[in-house]
Design a protein around this motif. Structure first.
Motif, mmCIF file in Angstrom:
data_model
loop_
_atom_site.group_PDB
_atom_site.id
_atom_site.type_symbol
_atom_site.label_atom_id
_atom_site.label_comp_id
_atom_site.label_asym_id
_atom_site.label_seq_id
_atom_site.Cartn_x
_atom_site.Cartn_y
_atom_site.Cartn_z
ATOM 1 N N ILE A 55 0.868 -1.166 0.000
ATOM 2 C CA ILE A 55 0.000 0.000 0.000
ATOM 3 C C ILE A 55 0.908 1.219 0.000
ATOM 4 N N VAL A 56 0.822 2.020 -1.047
ATOM 5 C CA VAL A 56 1.680 3.197 -1.166
ATOM 6 C C VAL A 56 1.123 4.279 -0.239
ATOM 7 N N ILE A 57 1.918 4.677 0.753
ATOM 8 C CA ILE A 57 1.448 5.724 1.662
ATOM 9 C C ILE A 57 2.166 7.051 1.445
ATOM 10 N N GLN A 58 3.234 7.004 0.648
ATOM 11 C CA GLN A 58 3.912 8.243 0.280
ATOM 12 C C GLN A 58 4.769 7.981 -0.946
ATOM 13 N N GLY A 59 4.725 8.864 -1.919
ATOM 14 C CA GLY A 59 5.581 8.750 -3.090
ATOM 15 C C GLY A 59 4.888 8.082 -4.256
ATOM 16 N N ARG A 60 5.710 7.743 -5.257
ATOM 17 C CA ARG A 60 5.206 7.137 -6.486
ATOM 18 C C ARG A 60 6.115 5.990 -6.917
ATOM 19 N N LEU A 78 2.105 4.431 -10.049
ATOM 20 C CA LEU A 78 1.282 4.263 -8.849
ATOM 21 C C LEU A 78 1.476 5.473 -7.959
ATOM 22 N N GLU A 79 0.397 5.986 -7.430
ATOM 23 C CA GLU A 79 0.414 7.177 -6.593
ATOM 24 C C GLU A 79 0.124 6.813 -5.141
ATOM 25 N N THR A 80 0.307 7.781 -4.272
ATOM 26 C CA THR A 80 -0.011 7.617 -2.857
ATOM 27 C C THR A 80 -1.452 7.133 -2.698
ATOM 28 N N GLY A 81 -1.626 6.131 -1.836
ATOM 29 C CA GLY A 81 -2.947 5.587 -1.544
ATOM 30 C C GLY A 81 -3.296 4.346 -2.327
ATOM 31 N N GLN A 82 -2.562 4.060 -3.408
ATOM 32 C CA GLN A 82 -2.901 2.924 -4.251
ATOM 33 C C GLN A 82 -2.249 1.630 -3.758
ATOM 34 N N LEU A 83 -2.795 0.506 -4.247
ATOM 35 C CA LEU A 83 -2.329 -0.823 -3.873
ATOM 36 C C LEU A 83 -1.460 -1.419 -4.971
ATOM 37 N N ALA A 84 -0.598 -2.353 -4.598
ATOM 38 C CA ALA A 84 0.239 -3.077 -5.558
ATOM 39 C C ALA A 84 0.438 -4.504 -5.068
ATOM 40 N N GLY A 85 0.594 -5.416 -6.003
ATOM 41 C CA GLY A 85 0.833 -6.817 -5.660
ATOM 42 C C GLY A 85 -0.434 -7.570 -5.319
ATOM 43 N N VAL A 107 5.912 2.534 1.855
ATOM 44 C CA VAL A 107 4.809 1.600 1.661
ATOM 45 C C VAL A 107 4.474 0.908 2.976
ATOM 46 N N VAL A 108 3.247 0.449 3.045
ATOM 47 C CA VAL A 108 2.814 -0.441 4.113
ATOM 48 C C VAL A 108 2.705 -1.817 3.483
ATOM 49 N N MET A 109 3.186 -2.830 4.199
ATOM 50 C CA MET A 109 3.171 -4.192 3.686
ATOM 51 C C MET A 109 2.277 -5.056 4.574
ATOM 52 N N LEU A 110 1.410 -5.824 3.914
ATOM 53 C CA LEU A 110 0.519 -6.756 4.602
ATOM 54 C C LEU A 110 0.744 -8.137 4.010
ATOM 55 N N ASP A 111 1.217 -9.064 4.815
ATOM 56 C CA ASP A 111 1.416 -10.441 4.368
ATOM 57 C C ASP A 111 0.098 -11.200 4.471
#
Length: 162
Positions: A55-60, A78-85, A107-111
């Protein structure tokens, strides 16, 4: 690469957090980690397998794919707030693209295993996380469909509006 504790407030400002109450954000944050990503650093590579949602919490982040011609094409930012993976997180499929930080990012990472640990006691939270992921995937498909239509119109102007 530094991993740090995540706050509920950080999650609340993302596509994922918009689905959740403040309490659900705090609970989800307790099973997540934060990672600082330096300019140019690769978050993950095309073909890698991962069960982590980012989860992008800052940056691109530049989303790129190998062309097979010695260079990569950037498909999206990808912009701030968007998801990846999302796909790898859901079903373990390899990443379809490489993500590289454009400037410093966080980013925030959730396994997957951490989210699954919440399933018995907090099924509504897990449901809302999954709904946010599906929404994110649908947005990607919409964008790709729009780009496909624009490309067809460009190639054959008689069938499009361009």
């Amino acid at each position: 690469m530094t991993k740090q504790v995540v706050t509920g407030e950080e999650l609340k400002q993302t596509a994922l957090g918009q689905e959740l109450s403040d309490e659900q954000c705090r609970l989800l944050a307790s099973v997540c980690t934060r990672r600082e990503v330096s300019n140019g650093e690769i978050l993950f590579e095309e073909g890698q397998i991962s069960d982590t949602l980012f989860i992008v919490i800052q940056g691109r982040f530049a989303v790129s794919r190998d062309t097979g011609r010695g260079f990569s094409d950037t498909l999206h930012l990808l912009e701030t707030g968007q998801l990846a993976g999302e796909s790898g997180f859901l079903d373990g499929t390899p990443h379809s693209a490489t993500l590289r930080a454009v400037g410093d990012a966080r980013v925030v990472m959730l396994d997957r295993a951490h989210l699954e640990s919440l399933l018995v006691d907090h099924p509504i939270l897990v449901y809302k996380v999954m709904r946010a992921i599906v929404h994110s995937v649908r947005e990607i498909i919409r964008r790709m469909n729009r780009q496909h239509s624009e490309l067809l119109s460009y190639i054959n102007p008689s069938i499009g509006r361009f």
